[in-house]
Design a protein around this motif. Structure first.
Motif, short mmCIF file in Angstrom:
data_model
loop_
_atom_site.label_atom_id
_atom_site.label_comp_id
_atom_site.label_asym_id
_atom_site.label_seq_id
_atom_site.Cartn_x
_atom_site.Cartn_y
_atom_site.Cartn_z
N ARG A 10 0.81 -1.22 0.00
CA ARG A 10 0.00 0.00 0.00
C ARG A 10 0.84 1.27 0.00
N ASN A 11 0.67 2.14 0.98
CA ASN A 11 1.36 3.43 1.00
C ASN A 11 2.65 3.40 1.81
N LEU A 12 3.08 2.24 2.28
CA LEU A 12 4.28 2.14 3.12
C LEU A 12 5.53 2.26 2.25
N VAL A 13 6.50 3.00 2.74
CA VAL A 13 7.74 3.22 2.00
C VAL A 13 8.86 2.49 2.73
N SER A 14 8.89 1.17 2.59
CA SER A 14 9.92 0.29 3.14
C SER A 14 10.27 0.56 4.61
N PRO A 15 9.26 0.54 5.49
CA PRO A 15 9.59 0.72 6.90
C PRO A 15 10.27 -0.53 7.47
N VAL A 16 11.14 -0.32 8.44
CA VAL A 16 11.74 -1.40 9.20
C VAL A 16 11.31 -1.17 10.64
N LEU A 17 10.58 -2.11 11.20
CA LEU A 17 10.07 -1.97 12.55
C LEU A 17 10.83 -2.90 13.49
N GLU A 18 11.35 -2.35 14.56
CA GLU A 18 11.98 -3.13 15.62
C GLU A 18 10.95 -3.24 16.73
N LEU A 19 10.49 -4.44 17.01
CA LEU A 19 9.43 -4.65 17.98
C LEU A 19 9.98 -5.20 19.28
N SER A 20 9.34 -4.85 20.37
CA SER A 20 9.80 -5.29 21.69
C SER A 20 9.19 -6.64 22.04
N SER A 36 -2.08 -0.50 7.34
CA SER A 36 -1.27 -1.18 6.33
C SER A 36 -0.21 -2.06 6.98
N ILE A 37 0.34 -1.62 8.10
CA ILE A 37 1.30 -2.46 8.84
C ILE A 37 0.60 -3.71 9.36
N LEU A 38 -0.58 -3.53 9.95
CA LEU A 38 -1.33 -4.69 10.44
C LEU A 38 -1.72 -5.62 9.29
N GLU A 39 -2.06 -5.05 8.15
CA GLU A 39 -2.41 -5.85 6.98
C GLU A 39 -1.20 -6.64 6.48
N ARG A 56 -3.47 -7.92 -5.67
CA ARG A 56 -2.95 -6.77 -6.42
C ARG A 56 -3.33 -5.45 -5.77
N SER A 57 -4.48 -5.37 -5.16
CA SER A 57 -4.92 -4.09 -4.60
C SER A 57 -4.19 -3.71 -3.31
N LEU A 58 -3.45 -4.63 -2.70
CA LEU A 58 -2.68 -4.25 -1.53
C LEU A 58 -1.23 -3.95 -1.88
N ILE A 59 -0.82 -4.25 -3.11
CA ILE A 59 0.54 -3.93 -3.57
C ILE A 59 0.57 -2.47 -4.03
N HIS A 60 1.60 -1.74 -3.64
CA HIS A 60 1.77 -0.34 -4.01
C HIS A 60 1.65 -0.18 -5.52
N TYR A 61 1.04 0.90 -5.98
CA TYR A 61 0.76 1.07 -7.41
C TYR A 61 2.02 1.09 -8.28
N ASP A 62 3.17 1.45 -7.74
CA ASP A 62 4.43 1.46 -8.50
C ASP A 62 5.16 0.12 -8.43
N ALA A 63 4.71 -0.77 -7.58
CA ALA A 63 5.47 -2.02 -7.32
C ALA A 63 4.89 -3.20 -8.09
N GLU A 64 5.75 -4.13 -8.41
CA GLU A 64 5.34 -5.38 -9.06
C GLU A 64 4.95 -6.43 -8.03
N GLN A 65 5.52 -6.31 -6.83
CA GLN A 65 5.27 -7.30 -5.78
C GLN A 65 5.42 -6.65 -4.42
N CYS A 66 5.09 -7.39 -3.39
CA CYS A 66 5.33 -6.92 -2.03
C CYS A 66 6.03 -8.02 -1.24
N THR A 67 6.80 -7.61 -0.27
CA THR A 67 7.49 -8.58 0.61
C THR A 67 7.37 -8.09 2.04
#
Length: 67
Positions: A10-20, A36-39, A56-67
């Protein structure tokens, strides 16, 4: 999950989350990406979105895939 890197969701720009080891809280303005993080975590755990039946609708419009 102790570390989460999200790419192309979606609208996430490659965040890296460090969780406790305890509880973590997501907060921010409307449209900032909290759901979007929860999704992305839901996608990781069950292989599909809880918001849409098509991947496809959860993948960012500029991206071919999501990871």
């Amino acid at each position: 999950i102790t570390r989460l890197t999200i790419t192309g969701v979606r609208n996430l720009v490659s965040p890296v989350l460090e969780l406790s080891a305890g509880a973590d809280v997501l907060f921010g303005d409307n449209g900032s990406g909290k759901t979007s993080i929860l999704e992305a975590v839901h996608l990781l755990s069950v292989g599909k979105s809880f918001r849409t039946p098509t991947a496809r609708s959860l993948i960012h419009y500029d991206a071919e895939q999501c990871t």
